[in-house]
Scaffold this motif. Structure first.
Motif, PDB file in Angstrom:
ATOM      1  N   ALA A 214       1.153  -0.945  -0.049  1.00 35.41           N
ATOM      2  CA  ALA A 214       0.313  -0.078   0.095  1.00 35.41           C
ATOM      3  C   ALA A 214       0.985   1.300  -0.120  1.00 35.41           C
ATOM      4  CB  ALA A 214      -1.049   0.051   1.478  1.00 35.41           C
ATOM      5  N   ALA A 215       1.780   1.143   0.786  1.00 33.62           N
ATOM      6  CA  ALA A 215       3.049   2.506   0.592  1.00 33.62           C
ATOM      7  C   ALA A 215       3.396   2.270  -0.206  1.00 33.62           C
ATOM      8  CB  ALA A 215       3.751   1.873   2.683  1.00 33.62           C
ATOM      9  N   ARG A 216       3.905   1.492  -0.896  1.00 34.23           N
ATOM     10  CA  ARG A 216       4.795   1.791  -2.149  1.00 34.23           C
ATOM     11  C   ARG A 216       3.439   2.612  -3.215  1.00 34.23           C
ATOM     12  NH1 ARG A 216       9.597   0.124  -3.109  1.00 34.23           N
ATOM     13  NH2 ARG A 216       8.977  -0.989  -5.477  1.00 34.23           N
ATOM     14  N   ILE A 217       2.825   1.656  -3.294  1.00 34.69           N
ATOM     15  CA  ILE A 217       1.586   2.674  -4.308  1.00 34.69           C
ATOM     16  C   ILE A 217       1.381   4.207  -4.357  1.00 34.69           C
ATOM     17  CG2 ILE A 217      -0.748   2.239  -4.889  1.00 34.69           C
ATOM     18  CD1 ILE A 217      -0.863  -0.719  -4.471  1.00 34.69           C
ATOM     19  N   GLY A 218       1.298   4.465  -3.204  1.00 36.70           N
ATOM     20  CA  GLY A 218       1.430   5.704  -2.820  1.00 36.70           C
ATOM     21  C   GLY A 218       2.819   6.250  -3.202  1.00 36.70           C
ATOM     22  N   TRP A 219       3.540   5.326  -2.695  1.00 34.04           N
ATOM     23  CA  TRP A 219       5.144   6.442  -3.226  1.00 34.04           C
ATOM     24  C   TRP A 219       5.254   6.857  -4.643  1.00 34.04           C
ATOM     25  CZ3 TRP A 219       9.305   3.337  -5.061  1.00 34.04           C
ATOM     26  CH2 TRP A 219      10.896   3.764  -4.660  1.00 34.04           C
ATOM     27  N   ALA A 220       5.155   5.319  -5.501  1.00 39.88           N
ATOM     28  CA  ALA A 220       5.434   4.924  -6.147  1.00 39.88           C
ATOM     29  C   ALA A 220       4.418   6.236  -7.481  1.00 39.88           C
ATOM     30  CB  ALA A 220       4.850   4.440  -7.500  1.00 39.88           C
ATOM     31  N   CYS A 221       3.754   6.952  -6.715  1.00 38.87           N
ATOM     32  CA  CYS A 221       2.511   7.777  -8.075  1.00 38.87           C
ATOM     33  C   CYS A 221       3.240   8.977  -6.816  1.00 38.87           C
ATOM     34  CB  CYS A 221       0.686   7.180  -7.577  1.00 38.87           C
ATOM     35  SG  CYS A 221       0.140   5.820  -8.037  1.00 38.87           S
ATOM     36  N   GLU A 222       3.294   9.590  -6.390  1.00 36.07           N
ATOM     37  CA  GLU A 222       4.169  10.605  -5.585  1.00 36.07           C
ATOM     38  C   GLU A 222       5.752  10.705  -6.737  1.00 36.07           C
ATOM     39  OE1 GLU A 222       4.548  10.635  -1.331  1.00 36.07           O
ATOM     40  OE2 GLU A 222       2.238  10.413  -1.213  1.00 36.07           O
ATOM     41  N   LEU A 223       6.079   9.372  -6.943  1.00 32.49           N
ATOM     42  CA  LEU A 223       7.885   9.945  -7.540  1.00 32.49           C
ATOM     43  C   LEU A 223       7.481  10.010  -9.210  1.00 32.49           C
ATOM     44  CD1 LEU A 223       9.247   6.381  -6.574  1.00 32.49           C
ATOM     45  CD2 LEU A 223      10.057   8.683  -6.411  1.00 32.49           C
ATOM     46  N   VAL A 224       6.470   9.497  -9.863  1.00 26.02           N
ATOM     47  CA  VAL A 224       5.739  10.141 -11.056  1.00 26.02           C
ATOM     48  C   VAL A 224       5.197  11.042 -11.568  1.00 26.02           C
ATOM     49  CG1 VAL A 224       6.617   7.842 -11.556  1.00 26.02           C
ATOM     50  CG2 VAL A 224       4.353   8.254 -11.352  1.00 26.02           C
ATOM     51  N   ARG A 225       4.404  12.012 -10.058  1.00 24.37           N
ATOM     52  CA  ARG A 225       3.763  12.497  -9.998  1.00 24.37           C
ATOM     53  C   ARG A 225       3.674  14.445 -11.092  1.00 24.37           C
ATOM     54  NH1 ARG A 225       0.422  12.705  -6.229  1.00 24.37           N
ATOM     55  NH2 ARG A 225      -0.234  10.805  -6.453  1.00 24.37           N
ATOM     56  N   GLY A 226       3.929  14.772 -12.075  1.00 21.63           N
ATOM     57  CA  GLY A 226       3.531  15.309 -12.938  1.00 21.63           C
ATOM     58  C   GLY A 226       5.228  15.031 -14.366  1.00 21.63           C
ATOM     59  N   LYS A 227       5.292  14.047 -14.076  1.00 20.98           N
ATOM     60  CA  LYS A 227       6.717  13.944 -14.951  1.00 20.98           C
ATOM     61  C   LYS A 227       6.116  13.959 -16.199  1.00 20.98           C
ATOM     62  CE  LYS A 227       9.976  12.905 -12.306  1.00 20.98           C
ATOM     63  NZ  LYS A 227       9.320  13.312 -10.714  1.00 20.98           N
ATOM     64  N   SER A 228       7.501  14.008 -17.459  1.00 18.63           N
ATOM     65  CA  SER A 228       6.429  14.137 -18.702  1.00 18.63           C
ATOM     66  C   SER A 228       6.475  12.329 -18.773  1.00 18.63           C
ATOM     67  CB  SER A 228       7.606  13.952 -19.783  1.00 18.63           C
ATOM     68  OG  SER A 228       8.848  13.212 -19.794  1.00 18.63           O
ATOM     69  N   ALA A 229       5.855  10.497 -19.710  1.00 21.51           N
ATOM     70  CA  ALA A 229       6.283  10.310 -20.154  1.00 21.51           C
ATOM     71  C   ALA A 229       7.968   9.542 -19.764  1.00 21.51           C
ATOM     72  CB  ALA A 229       5.787   9.461 -21.090  1.00 21.51           C
ATOM     73  N   ALA A 230       8.841   9.833 -20.957  1.00 21.00           N
ATOM     74  CA  ALA A 230      10.079  10.172 -20.757  1.00 21.00           C
ATOM     75  C   ALA A 230      10.740   9.748 -19.314  1.00 21.00           C
ATOM     76  CB  ALA A 230      10.546  10.769 -21.784  1.00 21.00           C
TER      77      ALA A 230
ATOM     78  N   GLU B  25      -0.764   6.727 -13.349  1.00 24.44           N
ATOM     79  CA  GLU B  25      -0.747   8.273 -12.597  1.00 24.44           C
ATOM     80  C   GLU B  25      -0.105   9.007 -13.786  1.00 24.44           C
ATOM     81  OE1 GLU B  25      -0.315  11.634 -10.784  1.00 24.44           O
ATOM     82  OE2 GLU B  25      -1.415   9.351  -9.531  1.00 24.44           O
ATOM     83  N   VAL B  26       0.837   8.800 -14.644  1.00 23.84           N
ATOM     84  CA  VAL B  26       1.308   9.304 -16.005  1.00 23.84           C
ATOM     85  C   VAL B  26       0.496   9.380 -16.995  1.00 23.84           C
ATOM     86  CG1 VAL B  26       3.810   9.237 -17.028  1.00 23.84           C
ATOM     87  CG2 VAL B  26       3.629   8.703 -15.391  1.00 23.84           C
ATOM     88  N   ALA B  27       0.348   8.724 -16.700  1.00 18.94           N
ATOM     89  CA  ALA B  27      -0.723   8.084 -17.921  1.00 18.94           C
ATOM     90  C   ALA B  27      -2.034   8.775 -18.582  1.00 18.94           C
ATOM     91  CB  ALA B  27      -1.680   6.862 -18.956  1.00 18.94           C
ATOM     92  N   GLU B  28      -2.068   8.951 -16.648  1.00 20.04           N
ATOM     93  CA  GLU B  28      -3.276   9.886 -16.608  1.00 20.04           C
ATOM     94  C   GLU B  28      -5.118   9.552 -17.327  1.00 20.04           C
ATOM     95  OE1 GLU B  28      -3.251  14.232 -18.224  1.00 20.04           O
ATOM     96  OE2 GLU B  28      -1.997  14.635 -16.525  1.00 20.04           O
ATOM     97  N   GLY B  29      -4.911   7.986 -16.764  1.00 23.97           N
ATOM     98  CA  GLY B  29      -6.168   7.003 -16.616  1.00 23.97           C
ATOM     99  C   GLY B  29      -6.137   6.885 -18.015  1.00 23.97           C
ATOM    100  N   ASP B  30      -5.826   6.875 -19.017  1.00 23.50           N
ATOM    101  CA  ASP B  30      -5.498   6.759 -20.907  1.00 23.50           C
ATOM    102  C   ASP B  30      -5.172   5.129 -21.373  1.00 23.50           C
ATOM    103  OD1 ASP B  30      -4.592   6.473 -23.373  1.00 23.50           O
ATOM    104  OD2 ASP B  30      -5.577   8.480 -23.595  1.00 23.50           O
ATOM    105  N   PRO B  31      -5.998   4.467 -21.310  1.00 26.02           N
ATOM    106  CA  PRO B  31      -5.705   3.211 -21.460  1.00 26.02           C
ATOM    107  C   PRO B  31      -4.144   3.005 -22.175  1.00 26.02           C
ATOM    108  CG  PRO B  31      -7.759   3.492 -21.350  1.00 26.02           C
ATOM    109  CD  PRO B  31      -7.810   4.705 -21.471  1.00 26.02           C
ATOM    110  N   TRP B  32      -4.724   3.518 -23.478  1.00 32.61           N
ATOM    111  CA  TRP B  32      -3.942   2.568 -24.612  1.00 32.61           C
ATOM    112  C   TRP B  32      -2.553   3.706 -23.960  1.00 32.61           C
ATOM    113  CZ3 TRP B  32      -2.647  -0.262 -27.723  1.00 32.61           C
ATOM    114  CH2 TRP B  32      -0.833   0.029 -28.811  1.00 32.61           C
ATOM    115  N   GLN B  33      -2.213   5.037 -23.306  1.00 34.27           N
ATOM    116  CA  GLN B  33      -0.839   5.799 -23.255  1.00 34.27           C
ATOM    117  C   GLN B  33      -0.696   4.892 -22.266  1.00 34.27           C
ATOM    118  OE1 GLN B  33       1.329   8.092 -24.708  1.00 34.27           O
ATOM    119  NE2 GLN B  33      -0.997   8.238 -26.483  1.00 34.27           N
TER     120      GLN B  33
END
Length: 338
Positions: free
Chosen positions: A217-233, A261-269
Motif C-alpha cells: 500500500a505504501a509503495r503504491i502511494g510512493w510510486a505515484c508521488e514519484l512520477v506525478r507531474g513528470k513526462s512519460a520519458a 498516474e503518468v498516463a492520466e487514466g488513458d488506457p492506450w497511453q
C-alpha cells in the motif's frame, strides 16, 4: 455503464499485454536499440526468450489466464472452487504447449501446482507465492465484486489467491488491482480508484501467510508521488530505477499504478508507457491498461488497435464481461447503476 467499463477492463488489459509482449524481459536499452520507442504492435525478435514466433498484437498468458479466472469465478461464485481452478490452469498450460508456446506459468503458480499434484492442500501450496501472477489475472474479481463492503471484495481476492499466491504481499497487490477495477466499474475515475486501491492493499496484507517484504500500500502511494507531474520519458526512468519492473509483486504492481498516474487514466497511453519500461512489460501493461479501461470505458480505447489484437475472441470477451456484471448486480442486490 458497468458492462461497458467491464468490457474496457478486459480489452484494455489485452492491449497492454499484447503491446508489451515483444519487450518483456528486455532492458530499456535493448528495447530502444531493437524497436525505438514502442507505440504500436511489433513482432518480437527471432531470439526473444519467450515471445519469438508470435505475431504482432498477440496476447500472452496474462490475458488468457484473466479470461480463464473469469470463467471459473462464474462457475463457483458462492465458494471459489480451488480444485477446478488448479485443474483449469493445468489444462491451460497443456494447451498452450500444444500450440507451440513456451512454459508460461509463473514461478509461484508453477511451484504451487507441483505441490498440489504432490498432495499438498491448496491452502498450503501457495504459501510462498509472492510474484505478480495473482495481480495480473485478478481483474475479473474486480468486475464481479461490488466495491463495498471492501472487506468482502478483499476476501474474494484472497480466496482466489489461496492455491497459488497465499502470501500477504501477493494478496495485497492483487487486492489493490481488483479494488481499482471494482471502483472503476462503479463509476470512479482513475484518481479515486487509486485511492481506494491503497486502502484495499492495506487490508489485503492482513490475509495469507506473512512474508518479508515492503508495504505494498505504501509503495503504491510512493510510486505515484514519484512520477506525478513528470513526462512519460522522465517517468519511465524513475519507474525503472526506483520502483522496479520485475515479477515481484512489490515492484510490478506499484509500477502499474505509477504508469496509470503518468498516463492520466488513458488506457492506450498506459499500455505504451508500460511497453517501454523493460522487465515485465506485458504484465505491467495488462494491469495498468486494464485498470485504466475500468475507469474510462470503451470510448477511450483505440478501435484500430483492438482490431489488430491476435489470439483473442472478442465475442467471448463481451459475453464474459456481461456475465460477470450480471453476477455483480446479483450480489449487490441491484444497488449499483448499470
Amino acid at each position: 455503464m458497468a458492462q461497458d467499463r467491464a468490457l474496457a477492463t478486459l480489452i484494455g488489459g489485452a492491449l497492454g499485454d499484447a503491446l508489451g509482449m515483444p519487450t518483456q524481459l528486455l532492458s530499456p536499452a535493448r528495447i530502444r536499440s531493437s524497436y525505438g520507442f514502442v507505440d504500436g504492435f511489433v513482432v518480437p525478435s527471432e531470439d526473444h526468450p519467450v515471445s519469438k514466433g508470435l505475431p504482432a498484437g498477440a496476447i500472452t498468458d496474462d490475458t488468457e489466464q484473466t479470461l480463464l479466472l473469469g470463467r471459473i469465478l462464474l462457475e463457483s461464485v458462492e465458494s471459489f472452487d480451488h480444485k477446478r481452478w488448479v485443474g483449469a490452469l493445468v489444462d491451460w498450460e497443456r494447451d498452450v504447449k500444444a500450440r507451440g508456446s513456451y512454459d508460461l506459468l509463473g514461478p509461484s503458480t508453477k511451484r504451487a501446482i507441483d505441490a498440489i499434484n504432490d498432495g499438498v492442500p491448496p491452502e498450503e501450496a501457495g504459501r510462498e507465492g509472492d510474484t505478480n501472477g495473482a495481480a495480473m489475472r485478478i481483474a475479473p474479481v474486480g468486475i464481479l465484486m461490488p466495491p463495498e463492503p471492501l472487506e468482502a471484495l478483499v476476501t474474494k481476492v484472497a480466496e482466489t489467491c489461496r492455491a497459488t499466491h497465499n502470501t500477504s504481499i501477493a494478496i495485497a497487490s492483487a487486492a489493490a488491482v481488483a479494488a481499482a477495477v471494482s471502483h472503476g466499474i462503479a463509476g470512479c475515475d482513475w484518481r479515486e480508484a487509486t485511492r481506494h486501491a491503497v486502502d484495499a492493499a492495506a487490508l489485503g496484507a492482513k490475509h495469507g501467510h506473512w512474508i518479508v517484504g515492503p508495504n505494498v500500500a505504501a509503495r503504491i502511494g510512493w510510486a505515484c508521488e514519484l512520477v506525478r507531474g513528470k513526462s512519460a520519458a522522465e517517468a519511465i526512468g524513475v519507474i525503472v530505477d526506483l520502483v522496479g519492473t520485475g515479477v515481484a509483486s512489490q515492484q510490478s504492481v506499484p509500477a502499474a499504478f505509477a504508469v496509470l498516474e503518468v498516463a492520466e487514466g488513458d488506457p492506450w497511453q498506459a499500455a505504451v508507457i508500460s511497453a517501454n519500461l523493460g522487465g515485465d512489460t506485458d504484465t505491467i501493461g495488462a494491469i495498468a491498461a486494464g485498470m485504466a479501461g475500468a475507469c474510462a470505458g470503451t470510448a477511450e480505447l483505440p478501435e484500430q488497435r483492438i482490431a489488430e489484437l491476435r489470439g483473442i475472441d472478442l465475442d467471448e470477451v463481451r459475453a464474459l464481461a456481461a456475465d460477470l456484471v450480471a453476477a455483480r448486480f446479483s450480489q449487490a442486490g441491484g444497488k449499483e447503476a448499470a
